[in-house]
Design a protein around this motif. Structure first.
Motif, PDB file in Angstrom:
ATOM      1  N   SER A  44      58.691  47.083 -49.388  1.00 59.26           N
ATOM      2  CA  SER A  44      57.477  46.256 -49.344  1.00 59.26           C
ATOM      3  C   SER A  44      57.409  45.472 -48.044  1.00 59.26           C
ATOM      4  O   SER A  44      56.335  45.340 -47.446  1.00 59.26           O
ATOM      5  CB  SER A  44      57.463  45.273 -50.504  1.00 59.26           C
TER       6      SER A  44
ATOM      7  N   GLY B 242      63.731  46.555 -48.683  1.00 58.83           N
ATOM      8  CA  GLY B 242      62.797  46.370 -47.568  1.00 58.83           C
ATOM      9  C   GLY B 242      61.589  47.281 -47.545  1.00 58.83           C
ATOM     10  O   GLY B 242      60.889  47.347 -46.530  1.00 58.83           O
TER      11      GLY B 242
ATOM     12  N   ASP C 209      61.279  41.674 -38.130  1.00 64.00           N
ATOM     13  CA  ASP C 209      61.685  40.983 -39.358  1.00 64.00           C
ATOM     14  C   ASP C 209      62.373  41.909 -40.355  1.00 64.00           C
ATOM     15  O   ASP C 209      62.789  41.473 -41.421  1.00 64.00           O
ATOM     16  CB  ASP C 209      60.466  40.332 -40.026  1.00 64.00           C
ATOM     17  N   VAL C 210      62.390  43.209 -40.022  1.00 67.61           N
ATOM     18  CA  VAL C 210      63.082  44.159 -40.905  1.00 67.61           C
ATOM     19  C   VAL C 210      64.430  44.487 -40.275  1.00 67.61           C
ATOM     20  O   VAL C 210      64.487  44.975 -39.145  1.00 67.61           O
ATOM     21  CB  VAL C 210      62.262  45.469 -41.058  1.00 67.61           C
ATOM     22  N   GLY C 211      65.495  44.220 -41.010  1.00 67.13           N
ATOM     23  CA  GLY C 211      66.827  44.547 -40.486  1.00 67.13           C
ATOM     24  C   GLY C 211      67.160  45.990 -40.825  1.00 67.13           C
ATOM     25  O   GLY C 211      66.964  46.421 -41.962  1.00 67.13           O
TER      26      GLY C 211
HETATM   27  P1  ATP Z   1      61.109  46.606 -54.722  1.00 63.15           P
HETATM   28  O1  ATP Z   1      61.084  48.071 -54.818  1.00 63.15           O
HETATM   29  O2  ATP Z   1      61.925  45.946 -55.796  1.00 63.15           O
HETATM   30  O3  ATP Z   1      59.771  45.970 -54.522  1.00 63.15           O
HETATM   31  P2  ATP Z   1      61.612  46.588 -51.907  1.00 63.15           P
HETATM   32  O4  ATP Z   1      62.486  47.676 -51.379  1.00 63.15           O
HETATM   33  O5  ATP Z   1      60.168  46.719 -51.711  1.00 63.15           O
HETATM   34  O6  ATP Z   1      61.958  46.294 -53.412  1.00 63.15           O
HETATM   35  P3  ATP Z   1      61.359  44.118 -50.565  1.00 63.15           P
HETATM   36  O7  ATP Z   1      60.397  43.538 -51.548  1.00 63.15           O
HETATM   37  O8  ATP Z   1      60.814  44.571 -49.270  1.00 63.15           O
HETATM   38  O9  ATP Z   1      62.163  45.257 -51.234  1.00 63.15           O
HETATM   39  O10 ATP Z   1      62.528  43.073 -50.307  1.00 63.15           O
HETATM   40  C1  ATP Z   1      62.534  41.780 -50.894  1.00 63.15           C
HETATM   41  C2  ATP Z   1      62.928  40.766 -49.857  1.00 63.15           C
HETATM   42  O11 ATP Z   1      64.279  40.997 -49.447  1.00 63.15           O
HETATM   43  C3  ATP Z   1      62.126  40.849 -48.583  1.00 63.15           C
HETATM   44  O12 ATP Z   1      60.952  40.083 -48.648  1.00 63.15           O
HETATM   45  C4  ATP Z   1      63.082  40.335 -47.545  1.00 63.15           C
HETATM   46  O13 ATP Z   1      63.063  38.931 -47.491  1.00 63.15           O
HETATM   47  C5  ATP Z   1      64.445  40.797 -48.068  1.00 63.15           C
HETATM   48  N1  ATP Z   1      64.816  42.072 -47.448  1.00 63.15           N
HETATM   49  C6  ATP Z   1      64.993  43.252 -48.064  1.00 63.15           C
HETATM   50  N2  ATP Z   1      65.328  44.220 -47.190  1.00 63.15           N
HETATM   51  C7  ATP Z   1      65.360  43.634 -45.981  1.00 63.15           C
HETATM   52  C8  ATP Z   1      65.606  44.106 -44.663  1.00 63.15           C
HETATM   53  N3  ATP Z   1      65.925  45.392 -44.436  1.00 63.15           N
HETATM   54  N4  ATP Z   1      65.512  43.227 -43.650  1.00 63.15           N
HETATM   55  C9  ATP Z   1      65.211  41.935 -43.870  1.00 63.15           C
HETATM   56  N5  ATP Z   1      64.971  41.429 -45.082  1.00 63.15           N
HETATM   57  C10 ATP Z   1      65.041  42.259 -46.140  1.00 63.15           C
END
Ligand code: ATP
Length: 533
Positions: A285, A283, A241-243
């Motif tokens: 979190s 991505g 699920d992580v791209g």
């Molecule tokens: P923050 O620091 O603002 O919390 P983060 O880097 O933790 O940001 P996420 O919360 O993981 O980012 O990303 C938010 C949403 O964006 C995810 O739940 C997902 O749906 C989508 N997303 C972000 N990066 C990816 C990825 N690499 N692959 C797939 N979906 C992604």
């Protein structure tokens, strides 16, 4: 070190006032009795309801007046015999005016006398609270009582099962597999909570079997949530699920196998954890959630902002208690989201945040339990250099805006989630549209923005449908229309992101393999590039 050994060391070193923070009075009392027996000390207890009590009738003193009780304790101490004076729930009594100042002063004098008069005794306060202010604060040593370890939980589960297995109309599955699964589910709970959970499961359907594992985990989630600091996060995601983020995913994938007994016999220790620094919405979190579920481990989210309490000592006690819960539940993933928050209060809080931080650092360095720490940070300005030193984390990764290939993968994932056939879309074109070619130098959409793009495009398509185009469905034109209205985060925060990349080049490994792409991703990648292929 085992709690009982630690406690005995404090007792032997004659620490006069020791506060043991716990809600488990029964189990702790058993340990205190054991320590007293080992050290050949007699136990005398006090509570506001029962006054002073000693097992030996010779010391039967029933006063509930705390000052008189302390006087009586000191009289006993003067005899030269060895005592442990245990005070239950004394904190509210020491805090309630108008007697609080007298009681605190009297205890302080007793503590001083224990040292100067060479009394062979210590006072132990058993309390779920740690908030003591005033004159006594410097005299008290606070110890945390650990949650039951796996062996103790297993003993408790087995005891319960044996107690009920021969009761008529009741079925208890006593197979090793079920008892072990129930034990795992109950890790992180106190004895009383374990017994409550098991009893409720049994009462519900007169059975205790595999089907109860889920309800115990659910109950545990509630109990952990009540602590207000940790949250038990459940999901069914996988690393698929992580791209993108291939380097990070590969690194994590390799380490997933190292928690087993087999790996331990092979000479491998379980990994300590990773720190992910990077651009918001890329991505971090998501990966924390995916890795816990891929490793089939509980995921505990630590909200660092909630650690800071009202009373002196509360914040440190909160962090210690959260870390102890994680250890009790291990193997698990402890996700410390935005670790920089709360660690960078710059000394305006009387040193509390640096003490909390110190606790986290020491724990990261010394921990031996299989708690995999997954820390994330968006802001490097608040990251103290000590956090980055070797030994705290196994690796520090930098998560940048996704490059061309990564954006294509993320688009696949999120368009896939809408249930549409990927073949209907020119993914290469969409990936390009979300990068430098279309948006401008150094501008790319973050993963979260790509997700929002897909959702908005879907809405656009639905709007067309509701306006009369009955066959309308998500199409390339919807994506084109939406992206024209988007203001990418990278456009607004170019300077911040460049600063992050500069920092990452010195301090972190890139979470992605850079691919030569026409949006010149290489030039934008922060963090050392390592190739694990
Ligand atoms: P923050 O620091 O603002 O919390 P983060 O880097 O933790 O940001 P996420 O919360 O993981 O980012 O990303 C938010 C949403 O964006 C995810 O739940 C997902 O749906 C989508 N997303 C972000 N990066 C990816 C990825 N690499 N692959 C797939 N979906 C992604």
């Amino acid at each position: 070190m085992k709690f009982i050994d630690e406690l005995q060391n404090y007792l032997k070193a004659r620490y006069p006032l020791i506060l043991v923070k716990s809600t488990e009075e029964d189990r702790l009392t058993m340990d205190l009795k054991l320590a007293a027996k080992n050290m050949k000390h007699e136990i005398v207890t006090w509570s506001i309801a029962s006054g002073l009590k000693a097992e030996n009738a010779q010391f039967e003193i029933t006063t509930v007046d705390l000052k008189k009780a302390i006087d009586a304790c000191e009289n006993l101490a003067r005899t030269g015999k060895s005592y442990i004076f245990v005070f239950y729930d004394i904190i509210p009594v020491l805090s309630a005016p108008p007697t609080n100042t007298i009681y605190q002063r009297r205890l302080k004098e007793f503590a001083l006398n224990i040292r100067t008069e060479a009394y062979r005794c210590n006072c132990i306060f058993v309390s779920p609270q740690s908030g003591i202010d005033g004159t006594l604060q410097s005299e008290i040593t606070v110890l945390d009582y650990p949650l039951p370890n796996r062996d103790e939980v297993s003993e408790q589960v087995n005891k319960f099962a044996n107690e009920y297995k021969n009761v008529s109309n009741v079925f208890i599955d006593t197979s090793t597999e079920t008892l072990s699964a129930l034990t795992n589910a109950a890790l992180g709970l106190t004895y009383a909570e374990i017994e409550n959970c098991l009893a409720r499961s049994l009462v519900e359907d007169k059975k205790l079997d595999m089907s109860d594992v889920k309800s115990i985990v659910n109950e545990k989630k509630q109990i952990i949530r009540k602590s207000g600091i940790l949250e038990y996060v459940e999901n069914k995601l996988s690393l698929e699920d992580v791209g993108g983020l291939n380097v990070l995913k590969r690194w994590l994938d390799l380490r997933g196998t190292t928690f087993s007994d087999d790996a331990y016999q092979f000479g491998l220790n379980p990994p300590k954890g990773v720190l992910l620094v990077g651009i918001p919405g890329c991505g971090k979190s998501l990966t924390a959630k995916c890795i816990a579920s891929a490793w089939n481990m509980p995921l505990l989210r630590l909200d660092i902002g909630k650690i800071f309490g009202k009373y002196v000592g509360d914040s440190e006690a909160n962090i210690r208690s959260a870390l102890k819960t994680a250890e009790a539940i291990s193997p698990c993933v402890l996700w410390i989201d935005e670790i920089e928050k709360g660690l960078g209060q710059g000394g305006n809080d009387g040193g509390t945040s640096s003490r909390v931080f110190g606790n986290i650092l020491t724990w990261l360095q010394d921990k031996t339990s299989p708690v995999f720490t997954f820390a994330t940070a968006n802001n490097i300005r608040n990251l103290p250099p000590e956090l980055l030193r070797k030994g705290r984390f196994d690796e520090i990764f930098f998560v940048d805006l996704p490059d061309l290939d990564e954006r294509k993968k993320i688009l696949e994932i999120h368009i896939g989630k809408t249930g549409r056939n990927l073949g209907n879309f020119d993914l290469d074109k969409l990936a390009k549209m979300s990068g430098e070619d279309n948006l401008g130098k150094n501008i790319r959409l973050a993963g979260a923005e790509i997700e929002a793009w897909v959702k908005d495009a879907l809405m656009e398509a639905y709007a067309r449908k509701t306006k009369g185009d009955k066959t309308a469905d998500l199409s390339m034109t919807d994506f084109e229309a939406v992206i024209k209205r988007m203001v990418p985060m990278a456009k607004m925060r170019q300077e911040d992101f460049n600063e992050l990349r500069k920092w990452a080049n010195e301090n972190a490994v890139s979470a992605s393999i850079s691919v030569k792409s026409d949006d010149s991703a290489d030039s934008m990648h922060g963090g050392r590039l390592i190739d694990l292929e």
